[in-house]
Design a protein around this motif. Structure first.
Motif, mmCIF file in Angstrom:
data_model
loop_
_atom_site.group_PDB
_atom_site.id
_atom_site.type_symbol
_atom_site.label_atom_id
_atom_site.label_comp_id
_atom_site.label_asym_id
_atom_site.label_seq_id
_atom_site.Cartn_x
_atom_site.Cartn_y
_atom_site.Cartn_z
ATOM 1 N N GLU A 1 18.994 -7.193 21.625
ATOM 2 C CA GLU A 1 19.558 -6.083 21.378
ATOM 3 C C GLU A 1 18.508 -4.726 21.515
ATOM 4 O O GLU A 1 17.309 -4.905 21.324
ATOM 5 N N SER A 2 19.434 -3.640 21.574
ATOM 6 C CA SER A 2 18.564 -2.579 21.426
ATOM 7 C C SER A 2 17.554 -2.244 20.003
ATOM 8 O O SER A 2 18.108 -2.653 19.267
ATOM 9 N N GLY A 3 16.352 -2.059 20.318
ATOM 10 C CA GLY A 3 15.563 -2.019 19.173
ATOM 11 C C GLY A 3 14.647 -3.161 19.077
ATOM 12 O O GLY A 3 13.482 -3.165 18.266
ATOM 13 N N ASP A 4 14.980 -4.240 19.809
ATOM 14 C CA ASP A 4 14.069 -5.513 19.738
ATOM 15 C C ASP A 4 12.943 -5.656 20.522
ATOM 16 O O ASP A 4 12.597 -4.585 21.530
ATOM 17 N N VAL A 5 12.022 -6.386 20.117
ATOM 18 C CA VAL A 5 10.901 -6.546 20.615
ATOM 19 C C VAL A 5 10.549 -7.868 21.054
ATOM 20 O O VAL A 5 10.937 -8.760 20.434
ATOM 21 N N LEU A 6 10.132 -8.406 22.226
ATOM 22 C CA LEU A 6 9.880 -9.644 22.745
ATOM 23 C C LEU A 6 8.479 -9.765 23.032
ATOM 24 O O LEU A 6 7.767 -8.919 23.863
ATOM 25 N N ILE A 7 7.855 -11.059 22.574
ATOM 26 C CA ILE A 7 6.553 -11.391 23.024
ATOM 27 C C ILE A 7 6.662 -12.718 23.512
ATOM 28 O O ILE A 7 7.126 -13.611 23.146
ATOM 29 N N TYR A 8 5.995 -12.810 24.618
ATOM 30 C CA TYR A 8 5.863 -14.266 25.472
ATOM 31 C C TYR A 8 4.474 -14.848 25.247
ATOM 32 O O TYR A 8 3.570 -14.174 25.871
ATOM 33 N N VAL A 9 3.912 -15.895 24.297
ATOM 34 C CA VAL A 9 2.631 -16.211 24.221
ATOM 35 C C VAL A 9 2.601 -17.420 25.198
ATOM 36 O O VAL A 9 3.256 -18.610 24.935
ATOM 37 N N MET A 10 1.906 -17.307 26.409
ATOM 38 C CA MET A 10 1.752 -18.146 27.343
ATOM 39 C C MET A 10 0.547 -19.241 26.896
ATOM 40 O O MET A 10 -0.191 -19.014 26.440
ATOM 41 N N ARG A 11 0.661 -20.559 27.944
ATOM 42 C CA ARG A 11 -0.089 -21.450 27.661
ATOM 43 C C ARG A 11 -1.656 -21.098 27.962
ATOM 44 O O ARG A 11 -2.508 -21.630 27.533
ATOM 45 N N ASN A 12 -1.728 -20.330 28.957
ATOM 46 C CA ASN A 12 -3.042 -19.869 29.552
ATOM 47 C C ASN A 12 -3.823 -18.826 28.661
ATOM 48 O O ASN A 12 -4.808 -18.385 29.005
ATOM 49 N N GLY A 13 -3.200 -18.298 27.490
ATOM 50 C CA GLY A 13 -3.515 -17.508 26.694
ATOM 51 C C GLY A 13 -3.138 -15.941 26.710
ATOM 52 O O GLY A 13 -3.188 -15.183 25.966
ATOM 53 N N ASP A 14 -2.605 -15.815 28.091
ATOM 54 C CA ASP A 14 -1.998 -14.577 28.177
ATOM 55 C C ASP A 14 -0.786 -14.156 27.351
ATOM 56 O O ASP A 14 0.001 -15.118 27.017
ATOM 57 N N ILE A 15 -0.424 -13.074 27.114
ATOM 58 C CA ILE A 15 0.540 -12.469 26.274
ATOM 59 C C ILE A 15 1.225 -11.503 26.855
ATOM 60 O O ILE A 15 0.613 -10.473 27.223
ATOM 61 N N GLU A 16 2.540 -11.412 26.952
ATOM 62 C CA GLU A 16 3.543 -10.600 27.703
ATOM 63 C C GLU A 16 4.382 -9.895 26.520
ATOM 64 O O GLU A 16 4.938 -10.417 25.774
ATOM 65 N N TYR A 17 4.555 -8.302 26.605
ATOM 66 C CA TYR A 17 4.956 -7.667 25.587
ATOM 67 C C TYR A 17 6.399 -7.069 26.244
ATOM 68 O O TYR A 17 6.120 -6.433 27.547
ATOM 69 N N ARG A 18 7.475 -7.043 25.763
ATOM 70 C CA ARG A 18 8.641 -6.164 26.185
ATOM 71 C C ARG A 18 9.597 -5.577 24.944
ATOM 72 O O ARG A 18 9.454 -5.836 24.049
ATOM 73 N N THR A 19 10.070 -4.456 25.229
ATOM 74 C CA THR A 19 10.733 -3.660 24.510
ATOM 75 C C THR A 19 12.312 -3.690 24.949
ATOM 76 O O THR A 19 12.372 -3.558 26.020
ATOM 77 N N VAL A 20 13.311 -3.488 24.155
ATOM 78 C CA VAL A 20 14.550 -3.571 24.409
ATOM 79 C C VAL A 20 15.111 -2.147 24.030
ATOM 80 O O VAL A 20 14.952 -1.825 22.817
ATOM 81 N N SER A 21 15.921 -1.660 25.030
ATOM 82 C CA SER A 21 16.500 -0.299 24.409
ATOM 83 C C SER A 21 17.843 -0.156 25.349
ATOM 84 O O SER A 21 18.144 -0.942 26.012
#
Length: 474
Positions: free
Chosen positions: A188-208
């Motif tokens: 939902e709006s205001g949420d933050v998403l983090i994808y912690v990947m197996r290779n050590g990379d991390i992706e960040y996303r925000t929702v509005s």
């Protein structure tokens, strides 16, 4: 000690080797090593029968190198004796006899040393298996100490302050990519998403939401994320999609790793409540985490989870080469070894426990029954959690020749896990809800199991659980 009559040269070398062997055993302080040396070398000389110290220090490669040196010294001793004979025109009967006796003795001694060296490979495997067996409880204890320290000293992580956290855990032979797509849809709006990947990379996303349209923005790194209003306000939900370090690792390994990661992020505390969502074996991983950290988990929602033992996993675990032929990786594992010997397999003697051994040997009811007896306080905390076990099924249309009509029926599984197992019927009233969702698929070659995470009905369940749990905390 075995004295070779008439071969004082060999006996001198064996005296030296006896002293060397006892020095090795004294330094190692290993009863297993003492027993192995004693059993193999008893014919040649006696060695220490017991380890008297309290500090184990064993380097098998160094010990094998020492044994190779012994063999070389035996060869050199015999070669030195032969060199003396080569200068003579004719050998006496006694010299000829000694040459034969000494030659036979040299072969015998080297064979004994060779057998000892071979058995050291088995000793090394036993050491490695034992070290790995006790690695997880030690690691868990260290993690608990770190969490206690952070709590007592109010140590914060980058995500301290988020009160509502959803953690998504995938199953075997998989990553969190499908869960990422579903979490994005459920966010939902205001949420933050983090994808912690197996290779050590991390992706960040925000929702509005802008003009009624959901906008998901990908953010380059943590520092830029900290500049986003969703992060600054921390009013929304934090979604963490977690790739296990090894795709088929045992649930205990996942629990240990996940706890460490969440602690680093500042999310293991009294104010943050975690709602777990899991697919397939990820449900076992999530329940294990809840058992280990019951004060931090508020709810668990699983789909397609084999709470009972699973025939397909058992087949892959017992005939690994066949499973590998169809693209599975039943040997993929971490260093974890379960204390239950039935929950193990091995690769050339090196033991391991992973998702396949776990699903082959242990219904989760065994763990819950043991927990209920050994730690009723934790069991009571599990009962207070809201646990939902979702089961996927397919509809099939079949022609009934007797009725002369087509009949639509529901499958008794998602082509991989039975509805009964998915519903965790073996856990009784520990499960609060047992909904069913219809999924697409087409049997064994295209099982419904693989479509469950992306199914709209399951995404709706994620949304409902997140909203319900958020309201409980407000």
């Amino acid at each position: 000690m075995s004295y070779y009559e008439g071969c004082p040269e060999l006996n001198t070398v064996l005296h030296k080797h006896k002293a060397s062997a006892n020095n090795i055993l004294s330094d190692a302080q290993s009863q297993l090593l003492c027993d192995t040396f004693s059993e193999n070398l008893a014919y040649l000389f006696s060695t220490s029968k017991s380890a008297g110290g309290d500090m184990l220090s064993v380097n098998i490669e160094d010990i094998k190198a020492a044994i190779n040196t012994w063999k070389s010294e035996i060869d050199e001793c015999y070669e030195s004796f032969l060199e003396k004979l080569r200068g003579k025109d004719k050998l006496t009967d006694e010299e000829q006899y000694k040459m034969i006796i000494m030659g036979n003795a040299v072969m015998e001694i080297k064979q004994i040393y060779g057998r000892l060296s071979e058995e050291l490979d088995e000793v090394e495997l036993k050491f490695q298996n034992t070290v790995r067996l006790y690695r997880s409880p030690i690691r868990s204890a260290l993690a608990d100490s770190s969490m206690l320290y952070n709590s007592e000293n109010k140590v914060k992580g980058d995500f301290s302050g988020f009160e509502n956290v959803s953690v998504y855990v995938h199953g075997i032979e998989d990553t969190g990519k499908k869960f990422l797509d579903s979490a994005v849809e459920a966010a939902e709006s205001g949420d933050v998403l983090i994808y912690v990947m197996r290779n050590g990379d991390i992706e960040y996303r925000t929702v509005s939401v802008l003009k009624g349209k959901k906008i998901v923005k990908k953010v380059d790194d943590i520092e830029k994320l900290k500049q986003e209003k969703q992060y600054e306000m921390k009013k929304g939900r934090l979604h963490i999609i977690y790739d296990t370090e090894h795709k088929n690792e045992h649930r205990q390994e996942t629990s240990d790793d996940l706890a460490q990661k969440l602690n680093e992020m500042g999310l293991i505390n009294n104010s943050t409540k975690i709602d777990m969502f899991a697919h397939s074996y990820g449900g076992r991983r999530s329940l294990q985490f809840a058992i280990d950290y019951p004060d931090n988990v508020r709810s668990i929602t699983t789909v397609g989870t084999p709470y009972d033992t699973n025939l397909l996993a058992k087949s892959a675990n017992s005939a690994r080469w066949i499973a590998e032929k169809i693209g599975q990786d039943p040997k993929n594992t971490s260093d974890y070894i379960d204390f239950n010997k039935e929950n193990r397999n091995d690769i050339e003697g090196l033991e391991y426990s992973n998702a396949y051994t776990d699903m082959s040997s242990e219904p989760l009811s065994e763990d819950i029954h043991k927990l209920k007896s050994a730690n009723p306080e934790v069991y009571n905390k599990l009962q207070k959690m809201e646990i939902t076990a979702v089961a996927g099924y397919r509809k099939v249309v079949q022609y009934n020749p007797y009725a002369r009509m087509t009949i639509e029926t529901k499958t008794s599984s998602d082509d991989t896990v039975s509805i009964k197992s998915q519903h965790a019927e073996i856990l009784g009233n520990l499960i609060d809800e047992r909904p069913q969702i219809e999924v697409k698929g087409n049997g064994v070659t295209d099982p419904g199991h693989i479509y469950e995470v992306e199914d709209e009905d399951f995404i709706n369940i994620i949304e409902e659980v997140n909203e319900k749990q958020k309201n409980r905390s407000s």
